[in-house]
Write an enzyme that holds these catalytic residues in place. Structure first.
Site, PDB file in Angstrom:
ATOM      1  N   ASP A 461      -6.459  28.546   3.002  1.00  0.00           N
ATOM      2  CA  ASP A 461      -5.888  27.465   3.792  1.00  0.00           C
ATOM      3  C   ASP A 461      -6.940  26.744   4.616  1.00  0.00           C
ATOM      4  OD1 ASP A 461      -3.349  26.392   3.779  1.00  0.00           O
ATOM      5  OD2 ASP A 461      -2.862  27.152   5.759  1.00  0.00           O
ATOM      6  N   ASP A 895       8.170  35.673   8.308  1.00  0.00           N
ATOM      7  CA  ASP A 895       8.533  36.750   7.413  1.00  0.00           C
ATOM      8  C   ASP A 895       9.926  37.289   7.725  1.00  0.00           C
ATOM      9  OD1 ASP A 895       7.712  37.613   9.851  1.00  0.00           O
ATOM     10  OD2 ASP A 895       6.137  38.956   9.146  1.00  0.00           O
TER      11      ASP A 895
END
Length: 1192
Positions: A461, A895
């Protein structure tokens, strides 16, 4: 010029002055423009994409208006005239020559291999409003790449003048040369020589003995052509597209059953075979009339065994892949009984506390009662989900027998396991060392799973060239490391961990060459580490050298143009250069426009192309492999580097956005029906872990499992585990307990997902739960059984409706998933391939055996270009990505939210605890880093509580106890408010001379004793059924108070600021790097880094210490000492200080480094403040010190 005659291959030369062009059309009268692949969901559009290359080497795209302006300024002649001589930039476009008798297309199988070789050596870039470009790279890293699957692997160039193509190579990387003179020629030039030059070799002028390329290319390991499972051609005789071939696999698997349940359709068997009725209405074939076809390519579970009989007569006894191991009743029953007893005692105690007020200190009594009520409520939320813990076990032998053993439906014994895509995420090479990421990738590539079914995607990223080249180095080192692990059964398969083992490395090793091989691999790995460590300096020196060269060229051009005029200093942006001498399209070391961390193009590089379908065995001392790998499979799984496009003005959603980009790109390129995500510092410790997780997915009822969560295990933790880094109470107690409900929560890494569950679809057989007794008496959800006759078989199992029962229509998919046809068409394929085997009547929604033994398609340029399109920054606009599909946005802890959404739709999850740890990672052992990690988790929980993901708003598909568990996830940070108040109560009691109760009577002490004893007994029983030890439980209790008085309070404040004032929360990346002190493994433990989170615990400790001194002083100098109140206050103060002891040790740093004078002055300061308090508020008429001691 590309004369493939219809390939549509994206081709670019790395020459700065030449753009390759190809022409295409239905006839010779005109040319039809073709859009660059990936421009619009894989569909052709009547437009031409143009680009120009600047002096610095960058390609800049043009819109239609810019193009018209550029053409006018360049004085382009109407009949195809040239550009102005002042300009040195050219337009790049693609058209194709029509098929003519002199230009026949190459054999599709050969052209596909040629194209895959081209794709694997090209760096694909593109994104929003820019050209999808494939840059052919001569080399990826400075060192030599020897593995034939690796990008930039050495290959011979075509010897024909004017051709820059590469010679075809086999699976071992050897050149395929059609003539005995070994004249090097590429596939295209060979075809031209056969068609136009009389089949004469351009080198020796002798005729070729073989004029067909397919005669030169062997498909199998023995050099002969390997028969493949071909699919029927589509109507019209046109070649089937890649996606059509995939869909035909699903449509062609028609089982001889009434449904996918495996029930035997007797009438259909009689009609489609030559079977007859026998005695007793049994199924009996005619004599010597066996049907060995296996039921049509494996359809219906292989109906028709070796003797043409149904599997009811010939199949083996069905065995499950997993077993549920219940906790012994001798442990679980007393545990549940103690929970009820403590619950009753807690209720009686709180009732007694409310009724018996302390009239002398109502403020103290009121605060204590409120805090105790909240603690009781919090304990109930935490304890109720623990009532049904379970353990599970897998049977890998059964998995191998079902999926990798020759059967009538799989005569060659090919692996019938589904594909698996593994995601490794990294964001910053400074905080996440590339060597750590490289070791994680090596452990994945060496895992024990079918090589052709495994794909690894690395998400960078940060778009850093350092990470890119480190991954390329890891792919190069895997050439030796992976076969070495397979040959000697190495565990663990992370080289750093393996060579750091303190046990005997030669234990249970019987091969005579192991010592020699290990010594050689150790040396190679040491050299590999040196290369990785030297990459930053290597990239910097290379960039400086190329930048100096570019400056010299620019100054030379300026002097030539200016003649005698004064020449100004030329300023050129300092770029970061790749090993092949071109600009890195990602983030530069010195950021520049379109080359910063938040502004760069999307990048995809296939580091290791997909392996062959058949095993490729090594030899003795092959080039690039000095070790003997005879009879060892040397293939490597596919490895892909991905860096999604980032542009200013777009919310890229941090890690969740990066994971969704991987979901889309992998769906286009490999489309594994299962996904495993790992952090860059979590490596595969158990090479069988993937198979263990697949046992749950492929077992009966596995189609309702959304994910399999593995526990997180950590290395590098100090022996005392001062800050509870192992977190064993959560992973071995809470998660096992949740496994007895709907399953554990998703914790961010080490999780095996079902792809269609991530896409937001509902489970096959949903169940609604209502009321408190829903866990015991579930109510089946009523689902419409009527299915439209027009609904295709592959989409029948795809449902996406939280509150309605309507069937999904694939025409609505673009609104949910975007406009990529590749991605949309891959969804039903992933759903079909993820089904368990229909080898038992109890298996619902199964797939026939042998359905996944078909070789997967080769990569082509249009596929990778489409993957570039789906990772662009604009792709998620006006879609449901991050809202309902994929990883969910809007929370720091994406998550937990993602797992909650799956459970809310009715999916289940499973907790897989393996005998040997599945994965291991690193955790911050420094106090400050640990507090910031806990702060991030707690902040995400506060966000969940104030969002639509609050468990109070859950659907009826979620069980009651599961809802309570998720409610506790969102509420637990708020306990910090009451915990801080309660930690100050003992000090306030000692300062004021009062206590939370009027007097320490027998009733209060009895309640306190029973509550404490039941808590200890519950802890002992939890230790019994979970396997943790008492020290781990105590460390968890200590850090619960440390985190509750520091990070949790800050999380509540930040969450309230975000909800009320809209102030966003900054995410601090947890550092994975070690300390600078190489002599001490735990040097980070003793580093004191100041943070404001330390203020509340420090204040609590100081206030309680001073209060104890003040309390003793007042009691000693009082005329009538209140020893009972002093004893109560001191007891609770010591309770607080005992929990904060690890925090105090962390503040002191390394033992021996804190000067003794610090402790001396601390004691003197406490005594001085105590005496000062006595001087300010002296006891009245004290005649003696002490007085009498009173205790009830």
């Amino acid at each position: 010029m590309d004369n493939n005659g219809g390939g549509g291959v994206l081709r670019h030369s790395n020459s700065s002055r030449l753009s390759r062009m190809s022409f295409s059309g239905e006839d010779g009268r005109g040319a039809q423009a073709r859009a660059a692949p990936g421009a619009g969901g894989g569909a052709d559009r009547p437009m031409v994409t143009f680009a120009r290359r600047t002096h610095s080497g960058r390609y800049v795209s043009y819109s239609r208006d810019d193009l018209d302006s550029e053409l006018a300024n360049s004085e382009l002649a109407g009949g195809g005239g040239g550009f102005s001589p002042d300009r040195e930039e050219f337009l790049s476009y693609h058209v194709h020559i029509p098929v003519t008798p002199d230009n026949q297309p190459m054999d599709p199988a050969i052209s596909a291999r040629v194209e895959e070789q081209y794709v694997s050596n090209s760096l694909f870039t593109g994104g929003f409003n820019s050209v999808t470009r494939a840059h052919l790279m001569d080399k990826v890293i400075d060192s030599e790449a020897s593995h034939p699957q690796m990008a930039g692997s050495k290959g011979s160039s075509c010897a024909v003048n004017g051709c820059d193509g590469k010679v075809m190579s086999d699976e071992r990387g050897q050149d395929i040369l059609p003539c005995e003179c070994d004249f090097k020629i590429c596939a295209e030039c060979f075809g031209d020589a056969v068609k136009n030059a009389g089949a004469l070799c351009p080198g020796c002028k002798e005729p070729y003995k073989a004029t067909e390329m397919e005669d030169l290319v062997g498909g199998g390991a023995d050099g002969g052509a390997r028969p493949t499972l071909s699919l029927p051609p589509p109507p019209g005789g046109a070649p089937a597209s890649r996606m059509e071939r995939r869909l035909s696999i699903v449509r062609s698997q028609k089982a001889m059953t009434r449904s996918q349940t495996g029930d035997w359709d007797h009438n259909r068997w009689l009609f489609e075979t030559k079977g007859t009725y026998g005695y007793g209405n049994a199924i009996w074939p005619k004599e010597n009339d066996a049907d060995n076809g296996g039921g049509g390519g494996g359809g219906g579970g292989g109906h028709g065994g070796p003797d043409g009989q149904p599997p009811e007569f010939t199949s083996k006894p069905w065995r499950p892949l997993t077993r549920k191991l219940k906790i012994p009743a001798g442990i679980l029953s007393p545990y549940r009984l103690l929970v009820l007893i403590r619950l009753a005692v807690l209720g009686l105690f709180l009732t007694w506390r409310i009724k018996h007020k302390n009239e002398d200190a109502m403020w103290l009594w009121g605060m204590s009662v409120v805090c105790e009520l909240w603690f009781g409520f919090s304990w109930i939320l935490d304890q109720l989900p623990k009532l049904c813990p379970v353990n599970r076990a897998t049977d890998l032998a059964v998995l191998k027998d079902k999926f990798e053993t020759p059967t009538p439906s799989n005569p060659n014994g090919r692996s019938d396991l589904p594909g698996l895509d593994i995601y490794v995420s990294t964001a910053d090479p400074e905080k996440e060392p590339p060597l750590t990421t490289a070791n994680t990738i090596l452990s994945i590539l060496a895992a024990d799973y079918p090589v052709e079914k495994l794909s690894c995607y690395v998400s960078d990223d940060g778009g850093a060239l350092l990470t890119f080249e480190a991954m390329a180095e890891a792919a190069s080192f895997a050439n030796m490391w992976v076969p070495f692990c397979r040959k000697h059964g190495i565990e663990p398969r992370n080289p750093e961990s393996y060579f750091s083992l303190k046990r005997d490395p030669y234990k249970n090793k019987v091969r005579s060459d192991f010592v020699k091989d290990r010594r050689r691999i150790k040396r190679e790995y040491d050299e590999f580490k040196v290369r990785i460590n030297g990459l930053p300096d290597s990239i910097r020196r290379r960039s400086d050298a190329y930048h100096a060269r570019e400056e010299i060229k620019a100054m030379k051009r300026q002097r030539e143009a200016a003649l005698d005029d004064a020449v100004e200093t030329v300023k050129i942006a300092k770029a970061t250069w790749m090993a092949d001498g071109t600009h890195w399209p990602g983030t530069w070391i010195q950021p520049s426009a379109e080359h910063t961390r938040g502004d760069h193009a999307g990048i995809i590089q296939v580091m290791l192309k997909p392996p062959s379908d058949d095993p490729l065995y090594g030899g003795d001392g092959e080039e690039g492999r000095p070790l003997d790998f005879t009879d060892i499979d040397i293939r490597l799984p596919m490895l892909v580097y991905v860096s999604r496009e980032k542009r200013p003005g777009y919310d890229h959603n941090k890690k969740a956005g990066a994971m969704n980009a991987l979901v889309r790109s992998s769906a286009v390129m490999s489309n594994g029906p299962f996904i495993l995500n790992l952090d860059c510092d979590h490596y595969v410790y158990n090479s069988q872990a993937f198979r263990e997780g697949m046992c749950f997915m492929m077992d009966r009822g596995g189609d309702r499992i959304a994910y399999v969560q593995f526990p997180q295990r950590f290395e590098g933790i100090d022996p005392s585990d001062r800050y509870a880094n192992h977190n064993t109470v959560f992973f071995d107690v809470n998660m096992r307990a949740l496994d007895g409900l709907m399953g554990p929560v998703y914790v961010g890494t080490g999780c095996l997902f079902r792809r269609v569950a991530l896409y937001g679809f509902d489970p096959p057989r949903s169940t609604e739960h209502g009321g408190c007794c829903s866990c015991c008496f579930p109510k089946k959800r009523k689902i419409k059984s009527t299915v439209s006759s027009g609904t295709s078989e592959e989409t029948r199992a795809l449902r996406m409706a939280d509150f309605d029962d309507e069937e999904m229509n694939m025409s609505t998919f673009p609104k949910r998933f975007g406009n990529s046809n590749f991605l949309i068409n891959s969804i039903p394929i992933a759903e079909f391939q993820g089904r368990p085997l229909a080898d038992h009547p109890g298996v619902k929604n199964g797939r026939p055996p042998g359905a996944l033994t078909v070789p997967r398609d080769l990569l082509d340029a249009s596929t990778v270009a489409e993957a570039i399109s789906v990772i662009s920054c604009w792709y998620e606009d006006k879609t449901e990505w991050g809202q309902r599909v994929g990883w969910i946005y809007g929370s720091v802890t994406e998550d937990v939210v993602t797992g909650y959404r799956m459970h809310n739709r009715g999916w289940k999850s499973v907790y897989c605890v393996t005998k040997r740890d599945a994965f291991r990672g690193t955790a911050p052992i420094n106090l400050t880093d640990r507090l910031h990690q806990v702060l991030r988790w707690a902040t995400g929980s506060v966000e969940i509580f104030f969002s639509r993901n609050n468990a109070l708003l859950a659907s009826r598909r979620m069980k009651c106890l599961q809802r309570i568990a998720y409610l506790n996830v969102g509420i637990y940070p708020f306990t910090s408010i009451f915990l801080i108040v309660y930690c100050f109560l003992p000090a306030l009691s000692l300062f004021s001379g009062q206590f939370i109760v009027k007097e320490l009577d027998v009733t209060f002490l009895t309640y306190l004793l029973v509550i404490t004893l039941t808590l200890c007994m519950l802890a002992v029983l939890e230790i019994k059924w979970s396997g943790i030890n008492l020290e781990e439980w105590w460390r968890n209790e200590q850090f619960w108070l440390i985190g509750g008085t520091s990070a949790h309070l800050a999380a509540v404040l930040q969450g309230l600021l975000k909800v009320i004032a809209g102030i966003e929360i900054s995410f601090t990346l947890t550092s994975k790097s070690g300390a600078d002190d190489e002599n001490d493994e735990f040097a980070d433990l003793y580093i004191v880094k100041w943070t404001s989170l330390m203020i509340p615990p420090i204040v609590i400790m100081m206030v309680n210490l001073i209060a104890i001194a003040v309390g003793f002083s007042r009691t000693i100098y009082s005329e009538i000492p209140q020893w009972s109140k002093l004893l109560g206050g001191v007891f609770f103060s010591f309770w607080v200080l005992a929990h904060l002891y690890p925090f105090a040790k962390g503040l002191m740093g390394r033992r021996g480094r804190t000067p003794t004078i610090v402790f001396v002055w601390s004691g003197l300061l406490a005594i001085t403040i105590s005496l000062l308090w006595v001087a300010i508020n002296p006891p009245s008429q004290n005649s003696q010190i002490g007085g009498s001691f009173q205790f009830p």
